[in-house]
Design a protein around this motif. Structure first.
Motif, PDB file in Angstrom:
ATOM      1  N   ASP A   1      -5.128   5.411   3.582  1.00 38.78           N
ATOM      2  CA  ASP A   1      -6.451   4.919   3.205  1.00 38.78           C
ATOM      3  C   ASP A   1      -6.368   3.499   2.644  1.00 38.78           C
ATOM      4  O   ASP A   1      -7.216   2.661   2.940  1.00 38.78           O
ATOM      5  N   GLU A   2      -5.336   3.236   1.831  1.00 40.99           N
ATOM      6  CA  GLU A   2      -5.131   1.867   1.335  1.00 40.99           C
ATOM      7  C   GLU A   2      -4.894   0.921   2.493  1.00 40.99           C
ATOM      8  O   GLU A   2      -5.437  -0.192   2.531  1.00 40.99           O
ATOM      9  N   TRP A   3      -4.042   1.358   3.419  1.00 40.10           N
ATOM     10  CA  TRP A   3      -3.765   0.533   4.603  1.00 40.10           C
ATOM     11  C   TRP A   3      -5.059   0.202   5.342  1.00 40.10           C
ATOM     12  O   TRP A   3      -5.303  -0.960   5.702  1.00 40.10           O
TER      13      TRP A   3
ATOM     14  N   HIS B   1      -7.286  -2.466   3.512  1.00 41.17           N
ATOM     15  CA  HIS B   1      -6.800  -3.839   3.688  1.00 41.17           C
ATOM     16  C   HIS B   1      -7.067  -4.327   5.112  1.00 41.17           C
ATOM     17  O   HIS B   1      -7.500  -5.464   5.327  1.00 41.17           O
TER      18      HIS B   1
ATOM     19  N   TYR C   1       0.844  -1.189   0.000  1.00 46.42           N
ATOM     20  CA  TYR C   1       0.000   0.000   0.000  1.00 46.42           C
ATOM     21  C   TYR C   1       0.879   1.237   0.000  1.00 46.42           C
ATOM     22  O   TYR C   1       2.062   1.189   0.394  1.00 46.42           O
TER      23      TYR C   1
END
Length: 289
Positions: free
Chosen positions: A26-28, A31, A22
């Protein structure tokens, strides 16, 4: 350049050990939410090993996105620890200790009545000057056969692209048979991959000065592996110099199982080196081309 994406199933050891990349908070969080929510719904214990992320941020993020993290922590279904309590609990990172920790953690989750164990580990510490961090690739290679092929465990290795160099990340990503990089990614000069079905490893690419650390990690994994029948697949290798071959031979001689390493698909140059220096065959069982 190529693209790889996370598979939809979790039926095999390859599906259950996943490299997750990531580039943003926000990606983290996306997931994290997907992984934790699935585990709680399946009555699995979920563990999170934080490195740069404050443990409180983990539970707060889950709560803000609709997961009752406080209750999950209270009943022992969600546990948030730090890398210093897990990966780095000793004076240095030790792959053998982590293999043992996974076996203990799975047994402990079952003893508490959970249907299984799933975990997230932040691996950004591997890019810092930490004692034993140079053994991270060895660890990622070994746990496919020593952990995931043996235990009902699902784990996502979290790799933050902002904290690791591209070259480091490319090599570590390739040590996982399942990855979440659904975009273009670089193929390293030399990569090492666990064999999917047979115990062993595969070298892909070409050995050079800049990739000798990959050979060293594979050699360390060979030497430490308790598996009796181990295969090293060289069929996708363009070049292997005599120094790298000597490292592999030395590792094969040190194996605790005492059985030779089966060398598969060795390039013609490797066979020529063994003809010139018969001692390089020690500890190896070379498949005839």
């Amino acid at each position: 350049m190529r693209e790889t994406c996370l598979s939809s199933g979790h039926r095999t050891a390859a599906d259950r050990h996943v490299a997750v990349e990531y580039s943003s908070d926000d990606e983290w969080a996306g997931h994290l939410l997907a992984f934790v929510r699935a585990g709680l719904e399946r009555d699995e214990q979920v563990q999170y090993f934080a490195d740069v992320t404050d443990p409180g941020v983990v539970t707060r993020t889950l709560t803000e996105r609709g997961v009752d993290a406080v209750s999950a922590v209270r009943r022992g279904q969600l546990m948030v620890a730090t890398a210093h309590e897990t990966y780095l609990a000793g004076s240095r990172f030790d792959p053998d200790a982590m293999v043992g920790l996974w076996h203990e953690a799975v047994d402990a989750a079952a003893a508490r009545g959970f249907s299984g164990l799933r975990a997230i580990g932040e691996m950004s510490w591997g890019g810092r000057d930490i004692a034993g961090a140079d053994r991270l690739l060895e660890y990622e290679l070994r746990i496919h056969h020593e952990v995931f092929a043996q235990l009902p465990l699902r784990a996502w290795c979290f790799y933050d692209r902002r904290l690791l160099s591209g070259a480091e990340l490319d090599v570590l990503r390739e040590a996982h048979l399942t990855r979440t990089a659904c975009g273009p990614s670089e193929k390293p000069v030399l990569s090492a991959v666990p064999l999917k079905t047979l115990p062993g490893f595969r070298l892909v690419g070409s050995v050079g000065y800049e990739s000798r650390h990959v050979v060293a990690s594979v050699a360390a994994a060979i030497a430490a592996s308790p598996v009796g029948d181990l295969t090293l697949d060289l069929s996708a290798l363009g070049h292997l110099d005599i120094a790298a071959l000597a490292d592999i031979v030395s590792a094969a001689r040190r194996r605790p199982a005492g059985t030779p390493v089966r060398l598969l698909g060795a390039p013609a140059a490797v066979h020529r080196m063994m003809q010139l220096f018969p001692e390089l065959r020690a500890g190896l069982e070379v498949a005839v081309p």
